[in-house]
Structures are given as C-alpha cells and as structure tokens.
Scaffold this active site. Structure first.
Site, short mmCIF file in Angstrom:
data_model
loop_
_atom_site.label_atom_id
_atom_site.label_comp_id
_atom_site.label_asym_id
_atom_site.label_seq_id
_atom_site.Cartn_x
_atom_site.Cartn_y
_atom_site.Cartn_z
CE LYS A 26 0.84 1.28 4.63
NZ LYS A 26 1.62 2.39 4.85
CB ALA A 112 9.35 -0.45 3.02
N GLY A 113 7.00 1.20 5.23
CA GLY A 113 5.97 2.03 5.09
C GLY A 113 4.92 1.66 4.06
N GLY A 115 3.32 -1.54 4.43
CA GLY A 115 2.19 -2.38 4.87
C GLY A 115 2.41 -3.78 4.58
CG ASP A 151 -1.23 -0.30 7.75
OD1 ASP A 151 -1.98 0.96 8.14
OD2 ASP A 151 0.06 -0.02 7.61
P1 ATP Z 1 3.99 -0.62 7.73
O1 ATP Z 1 3.74 0.19 6.46
O2 ATP Z 1 2.68 -1.22 8.23
O3 ATP Z 1 4.55 0.43 8.94
P2 ATP Z 1 6.37 -1.66 7.41
O4 ATP Z 1 6.77 -1.33 6.08
O5 ATP Z 1 7.09 -0.82 8.32
O6 ATP Z 1 4.72 -1.63 7.56
P3 ATP Z 1 6.38 -4.72 7.64
O7 ATP Z 1 6.95 -5.24 6.19
O8 ATP Z 1 5.13 -4.70 7.95
O9 ATP Z 1 7.03 -3.16 7.57
O10 ATP Z 1 7.30 -5.16 8.60
C1 ATP Z 1 7.93 -4.65 9.96
C2 ATP Z 1 8.62 -5.61 10.59
O11 ATP Z 1 7.68 -6.50 10.92
C3 ATP Z 1 9.67 -6.51 9.90
O12 ATP Z 1 10.75 -5.69 10.40
C4 ATP Z 1 9.68 -7.79 10.59
O13 ATP Z 1 10.42 -7.95 11.44
C5 ATP Z 1 8.08 -8.04 11.16
N1 ATP Z 1 7.11 -8.76 10.44
C6 ATP Z 1 6.35 -9.62 10.93
N2 ATP Z 1 5.72 -10.20 9.81
C7 ATP Z 1 6.17 -9.82 8.80
C8 ATP Z 1 5.78 -10.13 7.40
N3 ATP Z 1 4.91 -11.00 7.11
N4 ATP Z 1 6.38 -9.61 6.56
C9 ATP Z 1 7.53 -8.43 6.61
N5 ATP Z 1 7.65 -8.31 7.99
C10 ATP Z 1 7.14 -8.96 9.05
#
Ligand code: ATP
Length: 298
Positions: A26, A112-113, A115, A151
């Site tokens: 997203k 990465a933000g 989701g 999210d």
């Molecule tokens: P958001 O946009 O919701 O902030 P994000 O880009 O910060 O998401 P995610 O990919 O959701 O990050 O993952 C953040 C952390 O969650 C990762 O560092 C990982 O350790 C943990 N994690 C748990 N489940 C997952 C998954 N299925 N995929 C990726 N990371 C995961």
C-alpha cells in the site's frame, strides 16, 4: 475482491494444488497525524491505495502449523510473523487448531511504510478462512485483523482504495478512480515507526486527506499535488540521509514526492506507466535500494 487475488480455489483434499494469494503493498497518498490518544496510539486520517508490488502466499492442509519464508532476510518465520499471528487468531476465533502449511514469498520491502506485513496478515486471514472453511464474514475478519495490525483492516475493506481513520480500524472504501502510476523507492535505511511518531511530537497537521479526496476521482496532476505526509519532516529530521532521497526524486524530474507511512519508502505519482518506468530507471541510477514503477489501486 480486488485487493487480494485468488487465482486458484482452496483445496478440499491434501493432493489438490495449494491456495495462492498475491498480497499487495500500500501507499499512503496522504497521512494526517491528528493527535496522540490516551491509549498511546495516534489518531490518523489517510487516503490509502494498494499498489502492484506483491508478496505471494500459499496455503495447504497440514497436521500442524508450518510457515516458511523466502525472498527476504530479516523477516521472522515464527510467531513474530504477522502471518503466524493471523493464523493463531483465526484458529482461536473458529475454535480449531491452526494446522496448515503456509509459504510466504516476500517481495515487498519491509520496514518500508508499504504495509507488507499487514497485507500478508490480511491474506492469511482470507486464505485460512477459506482453507479451514471457517465461514467468517469479511467484517469479522476485519475486526480480527484490527487486533493484529493497524493496516490490516484496510487490506480487508474490499476496495483497493480507502480512507482510513482512528488508528487504522475505521476504513471507508473509496472507488478505485482512474488508472494511475507511481515511481516508488525504498532506501537501504530503516526507521522505527515509534521513533518517527515520537519525532512528530504533536505538530499541527497539514490535513491533506480531505483535499486529496476531492480530486481523487479526477484524472490529471491534481492528486499528485495533493499528496502529503505529516511524518515526512520528522522522519527526515531523524534520518538526514532521507533528504538525499527527496533530492534524487527531484533530479529524476519528480518534484512532488512523498514518504509512505512512517517510511522509509518514497513515491511520486506519474503521468503514465511510461513516465513511471522512466522515472524508476532514473532513480535506479541515482540512488541505492529497490525501485519500482507500480500501478495504483490494483
Ligand atoms: P507499515 O507500513 O505497516 O509500517 P512496514 O513497511 O514498516 O509496514 P512490515 O513489512 O509490515 O513493515 O514489517 C515490519 C517488521 O515486522 C519487520 O521488520 C519484521 O520483523 C516484522 N514482520 C512480521 N511479519 C512480517 C511479514 N509477514 N512481512 C514482513 N515483516 C514482518
């Protein structure tokens, strides 16, 4: 259902092919931080869309829960993975054992933000609801999803675009709008979501969501001009190297670029698929880290 595609039906017997779901990333086209709540979460308003960058999950019958993760270092394959948490939560709600063999192939950059983890959790709720024949409604899955991650409800709202409010649990689906493309880049720098919100520190919101919604259904550049993220400044203050990302976007001809979520991915809306691809090629030359030209609201 457009946010998550199920090319093959759930197997009724162990010999049948596994159920496959492609879980999209997203973008937050806008992110307004309206205040900090007494429960410690932040009150948000955000126009969110899915984008054509996918993780792939498969679900097959098994005697116990097995999760294997490929494609990314640093993503846990135990109960810390949101897929495992979704399986546990659904099995508990359905009064059954969480027995399934799940594979998760990561392509969406994490921290990465974008989701990715939340989308994987939403896909797990949908896939296992079908595999286990639990019969939970979309609304019930959404309520369960809200307990797993902020999210997750967006990815279960049934539309590839939505306005998200509260801490993410209130989702108002929005019509997907005209075809749109973005150039999207993830620098090799991570930031903790909690640290970015702490750096935000209560400043006044640009309240961009309402304006963006007014132009979301229209073609042309108005939506690009309306993209904004209240966490962009705080994230860059926390990690000054992110200023170089913004400069790289500008050097690639993308004057209006924006952080997604709490970062560290950055995106810019482009006039066409060809413009997004050529901007992505320029970004690849200008900076390190994954880059993609992605369709919006897939
Ligand atoms: P958001 O946009 O919701 O902030 P994000 O880009 O910060 O998401 P995610 O990919 O959701 O990050 O993952 C953040 C952390 O969650 C990762 O560092 C990982 O350790 C943990 N994690 C748990 N489940 C997952 C998954 N299925 N995929 C990726 N990371 C995961």
């Amino acid at each position: 259902m457009r946010t998550l595609r199920i090319p093959r039906r759930s197997p009724a017997d162990p010999g049948a092919p596994a159920l496959t779901i492609h879980a999209p990333a997203k973008l937050n086209l806008t992110l307004d931080v309206l205040g900090k709540r007494p429960d410690g979460f932040h009150e948000l308003e955000s126009l969110m869309v899915t984008v054509g960058w996918y993780d792939t999950l498969t679900f097959a019958p098994a005697e116990r829960f097995e999760l294997s993760v490929t494609g990314a270092a640093g993503v846990p394959c135990d109960e810390r993975n949101l897929v495992a948490r979704a399986a546990t939560a659904l099995a508990h709600a359905a009064g059954r054992e969480p027995a399934a063999a799940v594979t998760l192939h990561k392509r969406i950059p994490h921290e990465a933000g974008l989701g990715g983890g939340s989308s994987d959790a939403a896909a797990a709720l949908l896939g296992l609801n079908e595999l286990w024949d639990c019969g939970l409604s979309r609304e019930e899955l959404r309520d369960l999803g809200a307990t797993i991650g902020s999210d997750v409800p967006f990815f279960l709202c049934g539309s590839p675009a939505g306005v998200v409010r509260g801490r993410g649990e209130r989702v108002e689906p929005v019509d997907p709008g005209p075809p749109r493309w973005a150039a999207l880049a993830k620098p090799p720098i991570g930031l903790s979501t909690a640290a970015v919100f702490a750096a935000w520190g209560g400043r006044e919101s640009a309240r961009a969501t309402e304006q963006a919604l007014q132009v979301y259904g229209t073609a042309g550049g108005a939506l690009c001009a309306a993209t904004a993220n209240d966490l962009d400044g705080p994230a860059t203050e926390l990690e000054p190297a992110l200023a170089a990302e913004q400069a790289a976007f500008a050097a690639a001809g993308l004057v209006r670029s924006c952080l997604s979520g709490s970062g560290t991915s950055r995106f810019a809306l482009c006039r066409s698929a060809a413009a997004a691809r050529s901007a992505a090629a320029a970004l690849r030359r200008l900076r390190p880290g994954p880059v993609a030209a992605v369709p919006l609201a897939v």
